[in-house]
Design a protein around this motif. Sequence first.
Motif, PDB file in Angstrom:
ATOM      1  N   GLY A   1       2.787 -69.722 -53.480  1.00  0.00           N
ATOM      2  CA  GLY A   1       3.939 -68.666 -53.615  1.00  0.00           C
ATOM      3  C   GLY A   1       3.962 -67.828 -52.162  1.00  0.00           C
ATOM      4  O   GLY A   1       4.399 -68.462 -51.057  1.00  0.00           O
ATOM      5  N   ALA A   2       3.376 -66.659 -52.162  1.00  0.00           N
ATOM      6  CA  ALA A   2       3.291 -65.727 -51.235  1.00  0.00           C
ATOM      7  C   ALA A   2       2.088 -65.193 -50.789  1.00  0.00           C
ATOM      8  O   ALA A   2       1.554 -64.842 -51.902  1.00  0.00           O
ATOM      9  CB  ALA A   2       4.630 -64.588 -51.228  1.00  0.00           C
ATOM     10  N   LEU A   3       1.565 -65.362 -49.709  1.00  0.00           N
ATOM     11  CA  LEU A   3       0.123 -64.736 -49.264  1.00  0.00           C
ATOM     12  C   LEU A   3       0.664 -63.368 -48.503  1.00  0.00           C
ATOM     13  O   LEU A   3       1.023 -63.720 -47.411  1.00  0.00           O
ATOM     14  CB  LEU A   3      -0.695 -65.824 -48.575  1.00  0.00           C
ATOM     15  CG  LEU A   3      -1.811 -65.312 -47.810  1.00  0.00           C
ATOM     16  CD1 LEU A   3      -3.022 -64.663 -49.009  1.00  0.00           C
ATOM     17  CD2 LEU A   3      -2.644 -66.287 -46.840  1.00  0.00           C
ATOM     18  N   ILE A   4       0.187 -62.333 -49.037  1.00  0.00           N
ATOM     19  CA  ILE A   4       0.347 -60.972 -48.483  1.00  0.00           C
ATOM     20  C   ILE A   4      -1.149 -60.680 -47.761  1.00  0.00           C
ATOM     21  O   ILE A   4      -1.841 -60.361 -48.626  1.00  0.00           O
ATOM     22  CB  ILE A   4       1.046 -60.192 -49.318  1.00  0.00           C
ATOM     23  CG1 ILE A   4       2.226 -60.448 -49.714  1.00  0.00           C
ATOM     24  CG2 ILE A   4       1.077 -58.491 -48.743  1.00  0.00           C
ATOM     25  CD1 ILE A   4       2.807 -59.990 -51.105  1.00  0.00           C
ATOM     26  N   THR A   5      -1.359 -60.422 -46.517  1.00  0.00           N
ATOM     27  CA  THR A   5      -2.467 -59.801 -45.915  1.00  0.00           C
ATOM     28  C   THR A   5      -2.128 -58.489 -45.050  1.00  0.00           C
ATOM     29  O   THR A   5      -0.970 -58.365 -44.507  1.00  0.00           O
ATOM     30  CB  THR A   5      -3.007 -60.713 -44.796  1.00  0.00           C
ATOM     31  OG1 THR A   5      -3.096 -62.252 -45.650  1.00  0.00           O
ATOM     32  CG2 THR A   5      -4.245 -60.263 -44.450  1.00  0.00           C
ATOM     33  N   VAL A   6      -2.913 -57.428 -45.413  1.00  0.00           N
ATOM     34  CA  VAL A   6      -3.027 -56.207 -44.660  1.00  0.00           C
ATOM     35  C   VAL A   6      -4.142 -55.988 -43.931  1.00  0.00           C
ATOM     36  O   VAL A   6      -5.385 -56.252 -44.266  1.00  0.00           O
ATOM     37  CB  VAL A   6      -2.702 -55.072 -45.665  1.00  0.00           C
ATOM     38  CG1 VAL A   6      -3.011 -53.760 -44.982  1.00  0.00           C
ATOM     39  CG2 VAL A   6      -1.386 -54.916 -46.538  1.00  0.00           C
ATOM     40  N   HIS A   7      -4.049 -56.012 -42.645  1.00  0.00           N
ATOM     41  CA  HIS A   7      -5.085 -55.869 -41.707  1.00  0.00           C
ATOM     42  C   HIS A   7      -5.445 -54.316 -41.148  1.00  0.00           C
ATOM     43  O   HIS A   7      -4.194 -53.685 -40.875  1.00  0.00           O
ATOM     44  CB  HIS A   7      -4.898 -56.510 -40.155  1.00  0.00           C
ATOM     45  CG  HIS A   7      -4.775 -58.136 -40.503  1.00  0.00           C
ATOM     46  ND1 HIS A   7      -5.840 -58.907 -40.366  1.00  0.00           N
ATOM     47  CD2 HIS A   7      -3.704 -58.729 -41.198  1.00  0.00           C
ATOM     48  CE1 HIS A   7      -5.547 -60.343 -40.746  1.00  0.00           C
ATOM     49  NE2 HIS A   7      -4.234 -60.034 -41.075  1.00  0.00           N
ATOM     50  N   ASP A   8      -6.384 -53.683 -41.496  1.00  0.00           N
ATOM     51  CA  ASP A   8      -6.416 -52.327 -41.325  1.00  0.00           C
ATOM     52  C   ASP A   8      -7.632 -51.994 -40.366  1.00  0.00           C
ATOM     53  O   ASP A   8      -8.240 -52.894 -39.971  1.00  0.00           O
ATOM     54  CB  ASP A   8      -6.361 -51.444 -42.581  1.00  0.00           C
ATOM     55  CG  ASP A   8      -7.575 -51.694 -43.535  1.00  0.00           C
ATOM     56  OD1 ASP A   8      -8.835 -52.062 -42.987  1.00  0.00           O
ATOM     57  OD2 ASP A   8      -7.444 -51.849 -44.712  1.00  0.00           O
ATOM     58  N   ALA A   9      -7.964 -50.720 -40.182  1.00  0.00           N
ATOM     59  CA  ALA A   9      -8.765 -50.253 -39.319  1.00  0.00           C
ATOM     60  C   ALA A   9     -10.318 -50.252 -39.882  1.00  0.00           C
ATOM     61  O   ALA A   9     -11.118 -50.005 -39.183  1.00  0.00           O
ATOM     62  CB  ALA A   9      -8.661 -49.168 -38.746  1.00  0.00           C
ATOM     63  N   GLY A  10     -10.350 -50.836 -41.049  1.00  0.00           N
ATOM     64  CA  GLY A  10     -11.625 -50.918 -41.790  1.00  0.00           C
ATOM     65  C   GLY A  10     -12.296 -49.541 -42.023  1.00  0.00           C
ATOM     66  O   GLY A  10     -11.952 -48.263 -41.844  1.00  0.00           O
ATOM     67  N   SER A  11     -13.435 -49.549 -42.658  1.00  0.00           N
ATOM     68  CA  SER A  11     -14.052 -48.147 -43.062  1.00  0.00           C
ATOM     69  C   SER A  11     -15.817 -48.494 -43.165  1.00  0.00           C
ATOM     70  O   SER A  11     -15.965 -49.677 -43.836  1.00  0.00           O
ATOM     71  CB  SER A  11     -13.564 -47.581 -44.229  1.00  0.00           C
ATOM     72  OG  SER A  11     -14.270 -46.583 -44.848  1.00  0.00           O
ATOM     73  N   ALA A  12     -16.493 -47.581 -42.902  1.00  0.00           N
ATOM     74  CA  ALA A  12     -18.006 -47.855 -43.330  1.00  0.00           C
ATOM     75  C   ALA A  12     -18.205 -47.330 -44.519  1.00  0.00           C
ATOM     76  O   ALA A  12     -19.157 -47.630 -44.885  1.00  0.00           O
ATOM     77  CB  ALA A  12     -18.658 -46.999 -42.257  1.00  0.00           C
ATOM     78  N   SER A  13     -17.596 -46.555 -45.086  1.00  0.00           N
ATOM     79  CA  SER A  13     -17.847 -46.029 -46.481  1.00  0.00           C
ATOM     80  C   SER A  13     -16.883 -46.451 -47.449  1.00  0.00           C
ATOM     81  O   SER A  13     -17.267 -46.255 -48.847  1.00  0.00           O
ATOM     82  CB  SER A  13     -17.654 -44.411 -46.367  1.00  0.00           C
ATOM     83  OG  SER A  13     -16.350 -43.893 -46.100  1.00  0.00           O
TER      84      SER A  13
END
Length: 138
Positions: free
Chosen positions: A80-92
Amino acid sequence: MSLHPNGPNRGQVAALRWFPGHPSSVGDVRRFIANRLQYCAEPDAAILVASELASNALQHTESGNWTTGFLVMLEHTAEGALITVHDAGSASHVPYIATPPLDTERGRGLHLVDRLTESWGSQGGPAERMTWGVVRCH
């Protein structure tokens, strides 16, 4: 959480867009996904998954800063559909399914993602994170 977006089931990129780190971007993500899922018989699940992943990026990472923002990618796959969100990450903060108190309004987003997707997952760390979900559209 079995499908990895870089694995053999990866689809063809249909759309890619950067969004500023602002709460209004969540509505823009919904419209972005909806406008690109004409082939999907029931796009509501994909729209909700994208919305939840974008909200998490804004709330739990540095992507909540206007200039940092986050990237949303939509791919067509056999499932179907692959939705990916790339974000700035987090250490916590690492995405996990929480069990919030019944009287709170927050903390249920990944429950929804888990229910609405064929598979989902997350990888990354303090400098970047990629979270994805596969939604059946056929």
